[in-house]
Design a protein around this motif. Sequence first.
Motif, short mmCIF file in Angstrom:
data_model
loop_
_atom_site.label_atom_id
_atom_site.label_comp_id
_atom_site.label_asym_id
_atom_site.label_seq_id
_atom_site.Cartn_x
_atom_site.Cartn_y
_atom_site.Cartn_z
N HIS A 45 -13.95 -11.10 4.36
CA HIS A 45 -13.02 -10.05 4.78
C HIS A 45 -12.27 -9.50 3.58
N LEU A 46 -12.06 -8.18 3.58
CA LEU A 46 -11.26 -7.52 2.56
C LEU A 46 -9.83 -7.42 3.06
N PHE A 47 -8.91 -8.00 2.30
CA PHE A 47 -7.49 -7.94 2.63
C PHE A 47 -6.84 -6.81 1.83
N GLY A 48 -5.69 -6.36 2.30
CA GLY A 48 -4.90 -5.36 1.60
C GLY A 48 -3.44 -5.51 1.97
N VAL A 49 -2.56 -4.90 1.17
CA VAL A 49 -1.13 -4.90 1.45
C VAL A 49 -0.69 -3.45 1.59
N TRP A 50 -0.16 -3.10 2.74
CA TRP A 50 0.29 -1.73 3.02
C TRP A 50 1.77 -1.77 3.41
N ASN A 51 2.61 -1.12 2.60
CA ASN A 51 4.04 -1.12 2.93
C ASN A 51 4.66 0.27 2.94
N THR A 52 3.93 1.30 2.52
CA THR A 52 4.50 2.66 2.49
C THR A 52 4.43 3.29 3.87
N GLU A 53 5.51 3.98 4.25
CA GLU A 53 5.60 4.51 5.60
C GLU A 53 5.88 6.00 5.59
N PRO A 54 5.47 6.71 6.64
CA PRO A 54 5.76 8.14 6.71
C PRO A 54 7.24 8.41 6.83
N ALA A 55 7.65 9.61 6.42
CA ALA A 55 9.07 9.95 6.40
C ALA A 55 9.68 9.94 7.80
N GLU A 56 8.88 10.21 8.80
CA GLU A 56 9.44 10.32 10.15
C GLU A 56 9.71 8.97 10.81
N GLY A 57 9.36 7.88 10.18
CA GLY A 57 9.68 6.59 10.77
C GLY A 57 8.67 5.54 10.36
N GLY A 58 9.12 4.29 10.36
CA GLY A 58 8.27 3.21 9.90
C GLY A 58 7.62 2.45 11.04
N LEU A 59 6.91 1.41 10.67
CA LEU A 59 6.19 0.57 11.62
C LEU A 59 7.17 -0.35 12.33
N VAL A 60 7.04 -0.44 13.65
CA VAL A 60 7.95 -1.23 14.48
C VAL A 60 7.15 -2.24 15.29
N LEU A 61 7.65 -3.46 15.35
CA LEU A 61 7.07 -4.49 16.20
C LEU A 61 7.88 -4.56 17.48
N GLY A 62 7.26 -4.19 18.60
CA GLY A 62 7.97 -4.14 19.86
C GLY A 62 8.22 -5.51 20.46
N ALA A 63 9.07 -5.54 21.48
CA ALA A 63 9.38 -6.79 22.17
C ALA A 63 8.15 -7.38 22.85
N ASP A 64 7.15 -6.52 23.13
CA ASP A 64 5.92 -6.98 23.77
C ASP A 64 4.91 -7.53 22.75
N LEU A 97 2.51 -3.32 17.92
CA LEU A 97 3.01 -2.45 16.87
C LEU A 97 3.03 -0.99 17.32
N THR A 98 3.98 -0.26 16.77
CA THR A 98 4.03 1.19 16.96
C THR A 98 4.31 1.83 15.60
N GLY A 99 3.45 2.77 15.20
CA GLY A 99 3.67 3.46 13.95
C GLY A 99 2.47 3.37 13.02
N ALA A 100 2.69 3.81 11.78
CA ALA A 100 1.59 3.94 10.83
C ALA A 100 2.03 3.53 9.43
N LYS A 101 1.06 3.33 8.57
CA LYS A 101 1.28 3.15 7.15
C LYS A 101 0.57 4.28 6.41
N THR A 102 1.21 4.74 5.32
CA THR A 102 0.64 5.81 4.52
C THR A 102 0.29 5.29 3.13
N PHE A 103 -0.48 6.08 2.39
CA PHE A 103 -0.93 5.69 1.05
C PHE A 103 -1.51 4.27 1.07
N ALA A 104 -2.28 4.01 2.12
CA ALA A 104 -2.91 2.70 2.31
C ALA A 104 -4.29 2.73 1.66
#
Length: 373
Positions: free
Chosen positions: A117-136, A139-146
């Motif tokens: 498996h190819l692993f990667g680290v993605w931490n950059t987020e779009p200006a309109e909002g970052g990645l959120v882990l819901g109570a359920d 995940l909701t959201g995206a990563k950019t420049f991945a």
Amino acid sequence: MPDPDLRGAVAAARRIAARAALRADEQDRDDGFPAEDLADLAEAGLLAAPVPAEEGGAGLGQEPRAADLAEVLRLVGSGSLALGRLYEGHVNALQLVARFAAPVERRALCAEARAGHLFGVWNTEPAEGGLVLGADGRLTGAKTFASGAGHVTRALVTARPPGRTEPLMLVVALEPGTRADLAEWRAQGMRASATGTVDLTGLSPLAQLGGPDDYHRQPHFSGGAWRFAAVQLGGLEAVFEAWRGHLARTGRGDDPHQLARLGEGAIALEGARLFVTRAAALVAEDALPADRIVAFVNLTRLAVERAGLEVLGLAQRSVGLQSFLHGHPLERLARDLATYLRQPAPDRALTGAAATILSAEGPVADLWHPEAC
């Protein structure tokens, strides 16, 4: 997959870099990706090599001595900066797994790296909002420049849980060719790195690594920048070799002005190499205060950037218009290096390092020596 020992990892990187260099021009397109080169990394055991020895890998980058990892990253980068960028992200992710994963998750994720498996680290987020882990637990959201979007199958991402500002480190499983949008990656260089936006909405993480904000824990967060500097050093060497080869082929090496430029470039190149070697050792030894390790690595980032820009300018001035023509050995190498040298917050890295130097007690000659602290 074979798991090379550390000396074998360096030899394998050298072979793979030579093949990657031959393929890199063909991969230099908006939908390019070094798939064959990554297959070579897997076959040679280099995707498994960063796995700790106790988990069945070679411990590349886990051992107290960092010289082997620095050499592997430099070699891979000299063959292809796009491949080097992807491999550095893979190494980064596995180091975070080794450092922060609970034993069961650590064992499972290391087994997946050993399986290819190819692993990667993605931490950059779009200006309109970052990645959120819901109570359920989804995940909701995206990563950019991945980098490796659509190809990374195990992504380490940062996400905020409900009501918290400190991010968690999560690992998510992805199917190849899914969830990636590369439409905006129309860069001058690093075109084969498959850098884009990845929508992670609806996914449930495979694992959580550590606790809140462990991702930003120093010195390893900023100190890890020495790894991409090592990849950049490889790209810088490739530019220098293309330049040197041009002068030899064209018989222009007798010109004293050309020799002077080449000599200045060699000084810059070797200075960058010394910085990378020292930074890798300081991070691996972990014997200095965290702020001093971070300061030295930040200086290394900027020393390599300065050396890269200097060598690029000298090489292009020396070769002339041909260096900007498609098909010349220097043209793509220069675009890739110029693009990859653009790392975030260079001014903050410089002033932060300078502030650490200014506030330190004792002579500057002792700042980077643990025995003097």
